[in-house]
Scaffold this active site. Structure first.
Site: not given
Ligand code: GUN
Length: 277
Positions: A49, A93, A116
């Site tokens: 990311k 995350q 998110d």
């Molecule tokens: N863990 C797995 N997928 C995601 C996501 O789209 N966002 C976040 N913050 N954590 C994740």
């Protein structure tokens, strides 16, 4: 021959769009990615990311904290990021270590910076059909379907998996497109009978090759959200043997995955434009 719907191609087109938008801004959108601990999958996702954000010329940082970080400390950091006028997007995350209450953490993020789309305020807006920051993976799936011209109007869509990250928000986005949506899950009786109704079948359960050819309707569009490591290989939730029955499918890797990161950056730009207008 079924169409292979390549998310990385769709993602590249989105990056081109975002580059143009960014070139027209008088500021540089800023993303902060917060991670607790060093779970290998989380390390790799947060790095990716951050890398993609920097490649676009955005201001991005991973804030990596020790696994033992207390909930109070994490909430303190989020409060600082919320108040920092130079920060546009905050992502924590998931999953978080067991001693931290995920719901409390998500609710602490300012909805305006919730790239998110997990904050209950944004979830509510999503289900009410209002403009909001949409969860990245579901929004990326819709973008793939649009790119490949998959018509959703009145179609039978079945989602296997009811997570807050994928299954539930995707149900909302598919409903908005006038699909008839079924959300199946681990307690669904006679799952194969349900999945065989699907003209669009989405697998988001995180179990390698869970969807077998017998569970797929002839000509279905298959969307595979799963990605598991099996030995040396990355394996989806859909057995590739089922692709032959489909009219179109997303491969693993190179399908849905690249879109999740691209949509995160699109959300960061969207959050910045909304907040700084
Ligand atoms: N863990 C797995 N997928 C995601 C996501 O789209 N966002 C976040 N913050 N954590 C994740």
């Amino acid at each position: 021959m079924p169409t292979e719907m390549r998310g990385h191609v769709v993602a590249r087109a989105l990056y081109d769009e975002l580059r143009q938008v960014l070139a027209g801004l008088s500021y540089v959108p800023a993303l902060r990615v917060v991670r607790l601990g060093n779970d290998p999958a989380s390390v790799s996702y947060t790095r990716l990311k951050d890398k993609r954000a920097r490649e676009l010329g955005m201001d991005s940082k991973v804030i990596a904290l020790p696994e033992e970080t207390s909930e109070a400390e994490l909430l303190g950091l989020i409060a600082e990021l919320n108040e920092d006028d130079g920060v546009d997007g905050i992502l924590v995350q998931l999953p978080l270590p067991a001693h931290v209450d995920e719901g409390r953490v998500i609710e602490a993020i300012s909805p305006a910076k919730d790239v998110d789309g997990f904050h209950p305020y944004n979830v509510g807006r999503l289900w009410a059909g209002q403009e909001t920051l949409e969860p990245c993976t579901p929004a990326g799936i819709i973008r793939i379907l649009d790119h490949y011209g998959v018509d959703l109007e009145g179609r039978e869509a079945v989602i296997v998996g009811r997570s807050n990250i994928v299954g539930k928000p995707l149900a909302s986005l598919l409903l908005r497109r006038n699909a008839t949506v079924t959300v199946a899950h681990s307690r669904t009786r006679d799952l194969a009978e349900v999945t065989r109704r699907a003209e669009v079948l989405v697998a988001a359960v995180g179990r390698p090759r869970f969807i077998t050819p017998e569970m797929v309707r002839e000509g279905a569009v298959l969307i595979d959200v799963g990605i598991s490591r099996v030995g040396e290989d990355l394996v989806g939730d859909i057995d590739p043997a089922a692709h032959g029955k489909s009219s179109a499918y997303t491969p693993v890797p190179g399908g849905v995955g690249p879109m999740t990161v691209a949509m995160l950056l699109a959300n960061t730009v969207k959050a910045a434009r909304h907040r700084r207008r």
